[in-house]
Design a protein around this motif. Structure first.
Motif, PDB file in Angstrom:
ATOM      1  N   GLY A 171      16.328  63.353 123.948  1.00 50.37           N
ATOM      2  CA  GLY A 171      16.038  64.546 124.733  1.00 50.37           C
ATOM      3  C   GLY A 171      14.647  65.086 124.475  1.00 50.37           C
ATOM      4  N   THR A 172      14.271  66.095 125.240  1.00 54.88           N
ATOM      5  CA  THR A 172      12.997  66.775 125.052  1.00 54.88           C
ATOM      6  C   THR A 172      13.147  67.827 123.960  1.00 54.88           C
ATOM      7  OG1 THR A 172      12.465  66.491 127.405  1.00 54.88           O
ATOM      8  CG2 THR A 172      11.213  68.153 126.180  1.00 54.88           C
ATOM      9  N   ARG A 173      12.267  67.794 122.962  1.00 57.67           N
ATOM     10  CA  ARG A 173      12.356  68.749 121.861  1.00 57.67           C
ATOM     11  C   ARG A 173      11.824  70.113 122.294  1.00 57.67           C
ATOM     12  NH1 ARG A 173       9.948  67.039 116.082  1.00 57.67           N
ATOM     13  NH2 ARG A 173      10.919  65.103 116.842  1.00 57.67           N
ATOM     14  N   ALA A 174      12.580  71.162 121.994  1.00 59.20           N
ATOM     15  CA  ALA A 174      12.184  72.525 122.370  1.00 59.20           C
ATOM     16  C   ALA A 174      12.487  73.453 121.206  1.00 59.20           C
ATOM     17  CB  ALA A 174      12.925  72.967 123.623  1.00 59.20           C
ATOM     18  N   MET A 175      11.632  73.432 120.197  1.00 62.08           N
ATOM     19  CA  MET A 175      11.862  74.208 118.983  1.00 62.08           C
ATOM     20  C   MET A 175      10.999  75.463 118.914  1.00 62.08           C
ATOM     21  SD  MET A 175      14.265  72.663 117.373  1.00 62.08           S
ATOM     22  CE  MET A 175      14.158  73.335 115.713  1.00 62.08           C
ATOM     23  N   GLY A 176      10.354  75.799 120.024  1.00 66.25           N
ATOM     24  CA  GLY A 176       9.524  77.002 120.048  1.00 66.25           C
ATOM     25  C   GLY A 176      10.327  78.240 120.411  1.00 66.25           C
ATOM     26  N   ARG A 177       9.625  79.249 120.906  1.00 71.35           N
ATOM     27  CA  ARG A 177      10.272  80.510 121.276  1.00 71.35           C
ATOM     28  C   ARG A 177      10.867  80.360 122.674  1.00 71.35           C
ATOM     29  NH1 ARG A 177      10.481  85.513 119.206  1.00 71.35           N
ATOM     30  NH2 ARG A 177      10.688  87.294 120.626  1.00 71.35           N
ATOM     31  N   THR A 178      12.007  79.723 122.731  1.00 66.48           N
ATOM     32  CA  THR A 178      12.588  79.321 124.002  1.00 66.48           C
ATOM     33  C   THR A 178      13.645  80.280 124.533  1.00 66.48           C
ATOM     34  OG1 THR A 178      14.218  77.994 122.815  1.00 66.48           O
ATOM     35  CG2 THR A 178      12.179  76.887 123.502  1.00 66.48           C
ATOM     36  N   GLY A 179      14.297  81.030 123.648  1.00 72.67           N
ATOM     37  CA  GLY A 179      15.381  81.903 124.080  1.00 72.67           C
ATOM     38  C   GLY A 179      16.616  81.157 124.538  1.00 72.67           C
ATOM     39  N   ILE A 180      16.765  79.916 124.099  1.00 70.40           N
ATOM     40  CA  ILE A 180      17.910  79.100 124.516  1.00 70.40           C
ATOM     41  C   ILE A 180      19.209  79.730 124.018  1.00 70.40           C
ATOM     42  CG2 ILE A 180      19.096  76.893 124.080  1.00 70.40           C
ATOM     43  CD1 ILE A 180      16.346  75.564 124.079  1.00 70.40           C
ATOM     44  N   PRO A 181      20.215  79.846 124.879  1.00 72.39           N
ATOM     45  CA  PRO A 181      21.517  80.326 124.409  1.00 72.39           C
ATOM     46  C   PRO A 181      22.258  79.224 123.656  1.00 72.39           C
ATOM     47  CG  PRO A 181      21.586  79.902 126.774  1.00 72.39           C
ATOM     48  CD  PRO A 181      20.166  79.697 126.346  1.00 72.39           C
ATOM     49  N   VAL A 182      22.826  79.576 122.510  1.00 67.61           N
ATOM     50  CA  VAL A 182      23.621  78.643 121.705  1.00 67.61           C
ATOM     51  C   VAL A 182      24.953  79.316 121.397  1.00 67.61           C
ATOM     52  CG1 VAL A 182      23.785  77.333 119.560  1.00 67.61           C
ATOM     53  CG2 VAL A 182      21.557  77.594 120.684  1.00 67.61           C
ATOM     54  N   SER A 183      26.024  78.701 121.852  1.00 65.78           N
ATOM     55  CA  SER A 183      27.358  79.263 121.658  1.00 65.78           C
ATOM     56  C   SER A 183      28.094  78.528 120.547  1.00 65.78           C
ATOM     57  CB  SER A 183      28.179  79.157 122.945  1.00 65.78           C
ATOM     58  OG  SER A 183      27.606  79.939 123.974  1.00 65.78           O
ATOM     59  N   VAL A 184      28.790  79.290 119.721  1.00 61.14           N
ATOM     60  CA  VAL A 184      29.605  78.722 118.650  1.00 61.14           C
ATOM     61  C   VAL A 184      30.984  79.370 118.708  1.00 61.14           C
ATOM     62  CG1 VAL A 184      29.787  78.239 116.178  1.00 61.14           C
ATOM     63  CG2 VAL A 184      27.529  78.551 117.221  1.00 61.14           C
ATOM     64  N   ARG A 185      32.006  78.541 118.762  1.00 66.44           N
ATOM     65  CA  ARG A 185      33.375  79.055 118.766  1.00 66.44           C
ATOM     66  C   ARG A 185      34.167  78.386 117.649  1.00 66.44           C
ATOM     67  NH1 ARG A 185      37.148  81.723 121.833  1.00 66.44           N
ATOM     68  NH2 ARG A 185      35.598  82.174 123.442  1.00 66.44           N
ATOM     69  N   TYR A 186      34.823  79.217 116.843  1.00 63.36           N
ATOM     70  CA  TYR A 186      35.683  78.728 115.766  1.00 63.36           C
ATOM     71  C   TYR A 186      37.133  78.870 116.221  1.00 63.36           C
ATOM     72  CZ  TYR A 186      31.372  79.405 113.152  1.00 63.36           C
ATOM     73  OH  TYR A 186      30.067  79.357 112.736  1.00 63.36           O
ATOM     74  N   GLY A 187      37.874  77.773 116.159  1.00 61.16           N
ATOM     75  CA  GLY A 187      39.268  77.804 116.568  1.00 61.16           C
ATOM     76  C   GLY A 187      40.176  78.219 115.425  1.00 61.16           C
ATOM     77  N   ALA A 188      41.439  78.407 115.742  1.00 61.50           N
ATOM     78  CA  ALA A 188      42.418  78.792 114.725  1.00 61.50           C
ATOM     79  C   ALA A 188      42.604  77.661 113.727  1.00 61.50           C
ATOM     80  CB  ALA A 188      43.747  79.128 115.392  1.00 61.50           C
ATOM     81  N   PRO A 189      42.753  77.979 112.435  1.00 59.23           N
ATOM     82  CA  PRO A 189      42.976  76.950 111.418  1.00 59.23           C
ATOM     83  C   PRO A 189      44.186  76.083 111.753  1.00 59.23           C
ATOM     84  CG  PRO A 189      42.504  79.066 110.394  1.00 59.23           C
ATOM     85  CD  PRO A 189      42.690  79.333 111.854  1.00 59.23           C
ATOM     86  N   VAL A 190      44.040  74.793 111.501  1.00 60.15           N
ATOM     87  CA  VAL A 190      45.088  73.822 111.802  1.00 60.15           C
ATOM     88  C   VAL A 190      45.603  73.230 110.496  1.00 60.15           C
ATOM     89  CG1 VAL A 190      45.628  71.647 112.956  1.00 60.15           C
ATOM     90  CG2 VAL A 190      44.012  73.257 114.007  1.00 60.15           C
ATOM     91  N   THR A 191      46.905  73.244 110.311  1.00 58.72           N
ATOM     92  CA  THR A 191      47.515  72.599 109.151  1.00 58.72           C
ATOM     93  C   THR A 191      47.757  71.134 109.477  1.00 58.72           C
ATOM     94  OG1 THR A 191      48.610  74.643 108.482  1.00 58.72           O
ATOM     95  CG2 THR A 191      49.475  72.596 107.566  1.00 58.72           C
ATOM     96  N   VAL A 192      47.319  70.241 108.604  1.00 57.11           N
ATOM     97  CA  VAL A 192      47.441  68.807 108.868  1.00 57.11           C
ATOM     98  C   VAL A 192      48.501  68.201 107.955  1.00 57.11           C
ATOM     99  CG1 VAL A 192      45.054  68.622 109.633  1.00 57.11           C
ATOM    100  CG2 VAL A 192      45.593  68.246 107.232  1.00 57.11           C
ATOM    101  N   ASP A 193      48.989  67.035 108.366  1.00 56.81           N
ATOM    102  CA  ASP A 193      49.998  66.345 107.559  1.00 56.81           C
ATOM    103  C   ASP A 193      49.443  65.003 107.097  1.00 56.81           C
ATOM    104  OD1 ASP A 193      50.250  64.598 109.782  1.00 56.81           O
ATOM    105  OD2 ASP A 193      51.715  65.952 110.675  1.00 56.81           O
ATOM    106  N   VAL A 194      50.305  64.200 106.491  1.00 56.25           N
ATOM    107  CA  VAL A 194      49.847  62.956 105.873  1.00 56.25           C
ATOM    108  C   VAL A 194      49.607  61.841 106.884  1.00 56.25           C
ATOM    109  CG1 VAL A 194      50.909  63.437 103.650  1.00 56.25           C
ATOM    110  CG2 VAL A 194      52.251  62.305 105.430  1.00 56.25           C
ATOM    111  N   ASP A 195      50.076  62.000 108.125  1.00 50.78           N
ATOM    112  CA  ASP A 195      49.808  61.003 109.158  1.00 50.78           C
ATOM    113  C   ASP A 195      48.399  61.241 109.697  1.00 50.78           C
ATOM    114  OD1 ASP A 195      49.665  59.341 111.340  1.00 50.78           O
ATOM    115  OD2 ASP A 195      51.690  59.750 112.052  1.00 50.78           O
ATOM    116  N   ALA A 196      47.421  60.621 109.049  1.00 54.20           N
ATOM    117  CA  ALA A 196      46.019  60.910 109.339  1.00 54.20           C
ATOM    118  C   ALA A 196      45.635  60.579 110.772  1.00 54.20           C
ATOM    119  CB  ALA A 196      45.114  60.163 108.365  1.00 54.20           C
ATOM    120  N   ASP A 197      46.131  59.457 111.289  1.00 51.78           N
ATOM    121  CA  ASP A 197      45.749  59.056 112.641  1.00 51.78           C
ATOM    122  C   ASP A 197      46.255  60.055 113.677  1.00 51.78           C
ATOM    123  OD1 ASP A 197      44.420  56.763 111.784  1.00 51.78           O
ATOM    124  OD2 ASP A 197      46.223  55.530 111.889  1.00 51.78           O
ATOM    125  N   ALA A 198      47.536  60.447 113.557  1.00 52.49           N
ATOM    126  CA  ALA A 198      48.107  61.395 114.518  1.00 52.49           C
ATOM    127  C   ALA A 198      47.445  62.756 114.396  1.00 52.49           C
ATOM    128  CB  ALA A 198      49.615  61.514 114.301  1.00 52.49           C
TER     129      ALA A 198
END
Length: 270
Positions: A171-198
């Motif tokens: 891609g084209t690098r744009a590390m200057g004063r660009t005002g680019i919007p960046v969204s971050v969303r954290y989901g609810a914690p997930v409990t996992v089990d021993v079946d790693a693939d599933a």
């Protein structure tokens, strides 16, 4: 969260880590980035957790880490061991307890990550392992789920969207004063089990839903733009096209490593 609340919850030790937080916040202000956070209350206030983040950019770790900072947490990132060849990076890694991953000795990094989780720390993992050129989710490795199960901690899914407009593969690098919007969303914690693939497949499905939600809320995705997925009308390669590019790239890197190894061996014989 008010400034007073944040100050009360923020970690105070680790001066190098604190210095990096100050630098990161300063850079964000200098670039005039429009950081948008959702789901900060899904970040556990204490205790170990794996933060699973999608990977589209060389700099997507910054907004992900600053979100944790806003929630009063810090995390140990897992990064390639090659960074230890650079003096300043070696200093930063050693003083922030970053976990380096040597692909030829991955078990050591895995044990270090599990130990950090059991010690009540958060560990950031990119389940895709490498940057997605299609900006869709690639197939996931099982490491994030396995270490969470071994440590008895949840996985917090997270999506960063927009950082790839700053700096990504092809891609084209744009590390200057660009005002680019960046969204971050954290989901609810997930409990996992021993079946790693599933459990890994369920995590990927959850993060796919989060990704689409973030994209829907992000705003305009101009047709033909390099940073817009083909699914949304952009010029980014499709997942199938990206897989071909990545296979060819991996082959070139393997050849380069083989040449370097041969050169070192030849020098050793002289």
């Amino acid at each position: 969260m008010t400034d007073a609340d944040h100050q009360a919850r923020s970690p105070r030790r680790e001066p190098v880590f604190r210095g990096l937080e100050i630098i990161a916040n300063t850079l964000v202000r200098a670039q005039n980035l429009d950081l948008r956070y959702a789901g900060l209350d899904n970040i556990p206030s204490a205790g170990g957790a794996v933060l699973a983040v999608n990977h589209t950019s060389y700099v997507d770790f910054v907004p992900a880490a600053l979100g944790l900072y806003r929630a009063g947490r810090r995390a140990r990132f897992m990064i390639k061991s090659e960074v230890m060849d650079v003096g300043i990076m070696r200093f930063l890694v050693n003083h922030t307890r970053t976990i380096t991953v040597d692909r030829s000795q991955g078990a050591d990094a895995y044990r270090a990550a599990v130990a950090s989780l059991r010690n009540g720390e958060m560990v950031v993992v990119y389940p895709e392992a490498t940057i997605s050129r299609s900006f869709e989710l690639k197939e996931f490795k099982t490491g994030a789920v396995r270490m969470a199960a071994d440590a008895g901690v949840p996985v917090v899914p997270a999506i960063v969207w927009g950082a790839h407009r700053q700096w990504t593969k092809g891609g084209t690098r744009a590390m200057g004063r660009t005002g680019i919007p960046v969204s971050v969303r954290y989901g609810a914690p997930v409990t996992v089990d021993v079946d790693a693939d599933a459990a890994t497949e369920r995590l990927r499905e959850t993060m796919t839903g989060l990704l689409h939600q973030v994209q829907d809320e992000y705003g305009s995705h101009p047709v033909g733009e390099f940073w817009v997925p083909a699914r949304l009308g952009g010029s980014a390669p499709t997942p199938a096209q990206a897989a071909v590019i990545e296979t060819e790239e991996a082959a070139r890197k393997a050849e380069a490593r083989a040449r370097k190894a041969a050169q070192r061996a030849e020098k050793g014989r002289r």
